[in-house]
Scaffold this active site. Structure first.
Site, PDB file in Angstrom:
ATOM      1  N   ASP A  30     -10.920  24.486 -66.235  1.00  0.00           N
ATOM      2  CA  ASP A  30     -11.203  23.979 -67.576  1.00  0.00           C
ATOM      3  C   ASP A  30     -10.308  24.690 -68.590  1.00  0.00           C
ATOM      4  O   ASP A  30     -10.089  25.901 -68.514  1.00  0.00           O
ATOM      5  CB  ASP A  30     -12.683  24.207 -67.915  1.00  0.00           C
ATOM      6  CG  ASP A  30     -13.146  23.364 -69.095  1.00  0.00           C
ATOM      7  OD1 ASP A  30     -13.976  22.471 -68.910  1.00  0.00           O
ATOM      8  OD2 ASP A  30     -12.664  23.616 -70.233  1.00  0.00           O
ATOM      9  N   ILE A  31      -9.806  23.933 -69.559  1.00  0.00           N
ATOM     10  CA  ILE A  31      -8.902  24.495 -70.557  1.00  0.00           C
ATOM     11  C   ILE A  31      -9.636  25.453 -71.501  1.00  0.00           C
ATOM     12  O   ILE A  31      -9.010  26.298 -72.150  1.00  0.00           O
ATOM     13  CB  ILE A  31      -8.224  23.352 -71.349  1.00  0.00           C
ATOM     14  CG1 ILE A  31      -6.911  23.804 -71.973  1.00  0.00           C
ATOM     15  CG2 ILE A  31      -9.158  22.750 -72.396  1.00  0.00           C
ATOM     16  CD1 ILE A  31      -6.061  22.650 -72.494  1.00  0.00           C
ATOM     17  N   ASN A  86     -22.289  16.481 -67.602  1.00  0.00           N
ATOM     18  CA  ASN A  86     -22.780  16.011 -68.897  1.00  0.00           C
ATOM     19  C   ASN A  86     -22.530  14.507 -68.991  1.00  0.00           C
ATOM     20  O   ASN A  86     -21.431  14.039 -68.669  1.00  0.00           O
ATOM     21  CB  ASN A  86     -22.056  16.742 -70.029  1.00  0.00           C
ATOM     22  CG  ASN A  86     -22.297  18.236 -69.991  1.00  0.00           C
ATOM     23  OD1 ASN A  86     -23.390  18.688 -69.680  1.00  0.00           O
ATOM     24  ND2 ASN A  86     -21.270  19.013 -70.284  1.00  0.00           N
ATOM     25  N   GLY A  92     -23.920  15.543 -74.084  1.00  0.00           N
ATOM     26  CA  GLY A  92     -22.809  16.351 -74.592  1.00  0.00           C
ATOM     27  C   GLY A  92     -21.485  16.055 -73.918  1.00  0.00           C
ATOM     28  O   GLY A  92     -20.575  16.896 -73.941  1.00  0.00           O
ATOM     29  N   HIS A  99     -16.953  13.950 -64.284  1.00  0.00           N
ATOM     30  CA  HIS A  99     -16.544  15.268 -63.796  1.00  0.00           C
ATOM     31  C   HIS A  99     -17.756  16.146 -63.581  1.00  0.00           C
ATOM     32  O   HIS A  99     -18.776  16.002 -64.252  1.00  0.00           O
ATOM     33  CB  HIS A  99     -15.572  15.948 -64.758  1.00  0.00           C
ATOM     34  CG  HIS A  99     -16.043  15.995 -66.185  1.00  0.00           C
ATOM     35  ND1 HIS A  99     -15.977  14.910 -67.019  1.00  0.00           N
ATOM     36  CD2 HIS A  99     -16.584  16.992 -66.926  1.00  0.00           C
ATOM     37  CE1 HIS A  99     -16.455  15.226 -68.207  1.00  0.00           C
ATOM     38  NE2 HIS A  99     -16.842  16.490 -68.173  1.00  0.00           N
ATOM     39  N   HIS A 101     -18.795  20.172 -63.706  1.00  0.00           N
ATOM     40  CA  HIS A 101     -18.410  21.531 -64.079  1.00  0.00           C
ATOM     41  C   HIS A 101     -18.938  22.464 -62.984  1.00  0.00           C
ATOM     42  O   HIS A 101     -20.121  22.394 -62.640  1.00  0.00           O
ATOM     43  CB  HIS A 101     -19.074  21.958 -65.391  1.00  0.00           C
ATOM     44  CG  HIS A 101     -18.674  21.153 -66.590  1.00  0.00           C
ATOM     45  ND1 HIS A 101     -17.763  21.607 -67.522  1.00  0.00           N
ATOM     46  CD2 HIS A 101     -19.081  19.935 -67.040  1.00  0.00           C
ATOM     47  CE1 HIS A 101     -17.631  20.709 -68.488  1.00  0.00           C
ATOM     48  NE2 HIS A 101     -18.424  19.681 -68.225  1.00  0.00           N
TER      49      HIS A 101
HETATM   50  P1  5GP Z   1     -17.627  17.477 -71.083  1.00  0.00           P
HETATM   51  O1  5GP Z   1     -17.776  17.998 -72.497  1.00  0.00           O
HETATM   52  O2  5GP Z   1     -17.195  16.012 -71.112  1.00  0.00           O
HETATM   53  O3  5GP Z   1     -18.791  17.717 -70.197  1.00  0.00           O
HETATM   54  O4  5GP Z   1     -16.454  18.309 -70.425  1.00  0.00           O
HETATM   55  C1  5GP Z   1     -15.111  18.095 -70.720  1.00  0.00           C
HETATM   56  C2  5GP Z   1     -14.388  19.382 -70.405  1.00  0.00           C
HETATM   57  O5  5GP Z   1     -13.009  19.095 -70.329  1.00  0.00           O
HETATM   58  C3  5GP Z   1     -14.563  20.464 -71.476  1.00  0.00           C
HETATM   59  O6  5GP Z   1     -15.148  21.609 -70.894  1.00  0.00           O
HETATM   60  C4  5GP Z   1     -13.133  20.723 -71.967  1.00  0.00           C
HETATM   61  O7  5GP Z   1     -12.881  22.085 -72.231  1.00  0.00           O
HETATM   62  C5  5GP Z   1     -12.294  20.200 -70.827  1.00  0.00           C
HETATM   63  N1  5GP Z   1     -10.997  19.673 -71.203  1.00  0.00           N
HETATM   64  C6  5GP Z   1     -10.728  18.837 -72.246  1.00  0.00           C
HETATM   65  N2  5GP Z   1      -9.415  18.530 -72.283  1.00  0.00           N
HETATM   66  C7  5GP Z   1      -8.846  19.199 -71.239  1.00  0.00           C
HETATM   67  C8  5GP Z   1      -7.500  19.277 -70.756  1.00  0.00           C
HETATM   68  O8  5GP Z   1      -6.563  18.667 -71.274  1.00  0.00           O
HETATM   69  N3  5GP Z   1      -7.300  20.068 -69.651  1.00  0.00           N
HETATM   70  C9  5GP Z   1      -8.315  20.741 -69.037  1.00  0.00           C
HETATM   71  N4  5GP Z   1      -8.002  21.487 -67.976  1.00  0.00           N
HETATM   72  N5  5GP Z   1      -9.591  20.682 -69.481  1.00  0.00           N
HETATM   73  C10 5GP Z   1      -9.852  19.919 -70.560  1.00  0.00           C
END
Ligand code: 5GP
Ligand code: ZN
Length: 113
Positions: A30-31, A86, A92, A99, A101
Protein backbone atom coordinates in the site's frame (compact mmCIF):
# COMPACT_ATOMS: atom_id res chain seq x y z
CA UNK A 1 -11.78 0.69 -16.94
CA UNK A 2 -8.78 2.84 -17.93
CA UNK A 3 -9.56 5.24 -15.05
CA UNK A 4 -9.07 2.48 -12.48
CA UNK A 5 -5.70 2.94 -10.78
CA UNK A 6 -5.46 -0.73 -9.79
CA UNK A 7 -6.12 -1.81 -13.40
CA UNK A 8 -3.28 0.53 -14.34
CA UNK A 9 -1.02 -1.17 -11.79
CA UNK A 10 -2.00 -4.55 -13.27
CA UNK A 11 -1.16 -3.18 -16.73
CA UNK A 12 2.22 -1.88 -15.50
CA UNK A 13 1.30 1.74 -16.24
CA UNK A 14 1.59 2.76 -12.57
CA UNK A 15 4.55 1.33 -10.60
CA UNK A 16 3.97 -0.74 -7.48
CA UNK A 17 6.12 -2.76 -5.11
CA UNK A 18 4.89 -6.25 -5.88
CA UNK A 19 5.28 -8.91 -3.19
CA UNK A 20 3.44 -11.78 -4.90
CA UNK A 21 1.97 -12.39 -8.32
CA UNK A 22 0.14 -15.24 -9.98
CA UNK A 23 -1.70 -15.63 -13.27
CA UNK A 24 -4.86 -14.23 -11.66
CA UNK A 25 -3.80 -12.20 -8.63
CA UNK A 26 -1.39 -9.40 -7.72
CA UNK A 27 -0.21 -8.36 -4.25
CA UNK A 28 1.67 -5.09 -3.70
CA UNK A 29 2.53 -2.69 -0.89
CA UNK A 30 0.00 0.00 0.00
CA UNK A 31 1.26 3.48 -0.88
CA UNK A 32 0.11 4.74 2.55
CA UNK A 33 0.83 1.88 4.96
CA UNK A 34 -1.24 1.70 8.15
CA UNK A 35 0.95 -0.98 9.76
CA UNK A 36 4.56 -2.21 9.33
CA UNK A 37 3.18 -4.67 6.77
CA UNK A 38 0.33 -3.37 4.62
CA UNK A 39 -0.18 -5.32 1.42
CA UNK A 40 -3.07 -5.01 -1.03
CA UNK A 41 -4.22 -8.17 -2.80
CA UNK A 42 -6.24 -7.74 -5.98
CA UNK A 43 -7.64 -9.87 -8.79
CA UNK A 44 -6.09 -8.89 -12.12
CA UNK A 45 -9.61 -8.90 -13.53
CA UNK A 46 -11.57 -5.80 -12.58
CA UNK A 47 -14.45 -6.19 -10.12
CA UNK A 48 -15.81 -3.20 -8.24
CA UNK A 49 -15.90 -4.85 -4.83
CA UNK A 50 -16.06 -8.17 -2.94
CA UNK A 51 -19.77 -8.69 -3.59
CA UNK A 52 -19.32 -8.20 -7.33
CA UNK A 53 -16.34 -10.58 -7.35
CA UNK A 54 -18.02 -13.44 -5.46
CA UNK A 55 -21.18 -13.03 -7.56
CA UNK A 56 -19.43 -13.15 -10.93
CA UNK A 57 -16.30 -15.22 -10.24
CA UNK A 58 -16.25 -17.09 -6.91
CA UNK A 59 -13.26 -19.19 -8.00
CA UNK A 60 -11.26 -16.00 -8.43
CA UNK A 61 -12.42 -14.79 -5.00
CA UNK A 62 -10.93 -17.96 -3.51
CA UNK A 63 -7.65 -17.25 -5.31
CA UNK A 64 -7.55 -13.72 -3.88
CA UNK A 65 -8.04 -15.02 -0.33
CA UNK A 66 -5.42 -17.71 -0.88
CA UNK A 67 -2.96 -15.05 -2.07
CA UNK A 68 -3.70 -12.95 1.04
CA UNK A 69 -2.73 -15.88 3.25
CA UNK A 70 0.34 -16.60 1.10
CA UNK A 71 1.40 -12.94 1.31
CA UNK A 72 1.09 -13.03 5.11
CA UNK A 73 3.37 -16.08 5.22
CA UNK A 74 5.86 -14.43 2.85
CA UNK A 75 5.85 -11.30 5.02
CA UNK A 76 6.59 -13.40 8.10
CA UNK A 77 3.46 -12.45 10.03
CA UNK A 78 3.68 -15.40 12.42
CA UNK A 79 2.30 -13.27 15.24
CA UNK A 80 -0.99 -12.78 13.39
CA UNK A 81 -2.45 -10.37 10.94
CA UNK A 82 -5.72 -8.88 9.70
CA UNK A 83 -7.47 -9.16 6.34
CA UNK A 84 -9.96 -6.39 5.53
CA UNK A 85 -12.03 -5.47 2.49
CA UNK A 86 -13.72 -2.08 2.59
CA UNK A 87 -16.90 -1.98 0.51
CA UNK A 88 -18.84 1.09 -0.58
CA UNK A 89 -19.17 4.45 1.10
CA UNK A 90 -20.09 3.11 4.55
CA UNK A 91 -17.18 0.66 4.35
CA UNK A 92 -14.76 3.45 3.54
CA UNK A 93 -13.80 2.11 0.11
CA UNK A 94 -11.74 4.63 -1.88
CA UNK A 95 -10.56 2.51 -4.83
CA UNK A 96 -13.34 0.72 -6.71
CA UNK A 97 -11.30 -2.32 -7.72
CA UNK A 98 -11.81 -5.18 -5.27
CA UNK A 99 -8.90 -5.57 -2.89
CA UNK A 100 -8.00 -7.17 0.40
CA UNK A 101 -5.82 -5.29 2.87
CA UNK A 102 -3.33 -7.55 4.66
CA UNK A 103 -2.16 -5.74 7.79
CA UNK A 104 0.37 -6.92 10.34
CA UNK A 105 3.66 -6.39 12.08
CA UNK A 106 2.13 -4.73 15.13
CA UNK A 107 -0.65 -5.43 17.61
CA UNK A 108 -3.85 -4.23 15.91
CA UNK A 109 -6.72 -2.70 17.85
CA UNK A 110 -10.41 -3.58 17.62
CA UNK A 111 -13.02 -2.38 16.84
CA UNK A 112 -12.03 -0.34 13.75
CA UNK A 113 -13.35 3.19 13.41
P1 5GP B 1 -9.69 1.38 0.30
O1 5GP B 1 -9.73 2.75 0.94
O2 5GP B 1 -10.43 1.41 -1.03
O3 5GP B 1 -10.11 0.26 1.17
O4 5GP B 1 -8.16 1.09 -0.01
C1 5GP B 1 -7.47 1.68 -1.06
C2 5GP B 1 -6.01 1.64 -0.69
O5 5GP B 1 -5.26 1.88 -1.87
C3 5GP B 1 -5.60 2.71 0.32
O6 5GP B 1 -5.06 2.09 1.47
C4 5GP B 1 -4.56 3.55 -0.43
O7 5GP B 1 -3.49 3.97 0.39
C5 5GP B 1 -4.11 2.61 -1.52
N1 5GP B 1 -3.69 3.25 -2.75
C6 5GP B 1 -4.32 4.26 -3.41
N2 5GP B 1 -3.66 4.59 -4.53
C7 5GP B 1 -2.58 3.77 -4.58
C8 5GP B 1 -1.51 3.63 -5.52
O8 5GP B 1 -1.42 4.31 -6.55
N3 5GP B 1 -0.57 2.66 -5.24
C9 5GP B 1 -0.65 1.87 -4.13
N4 5GP B 1 0.32 0.97 -3.95
N5 5GP B 1 -1.65 1.99 -3.23
C10 5GP B 1 -2.60 2.92 -3.46
ZN1 ZN C 1 -9.73 -1.99 -11.94
Amino acid sequence: MSACIFCEIVAGKIPATVVLETEHVLAFRDISPQAPTHVLVIPREHHDNLTSLVTHNPDLAAKVFTAASDAAVLEGLEGGYRVVSNIGDDGGQTVDHMHLHVLGGRSLTWPPG
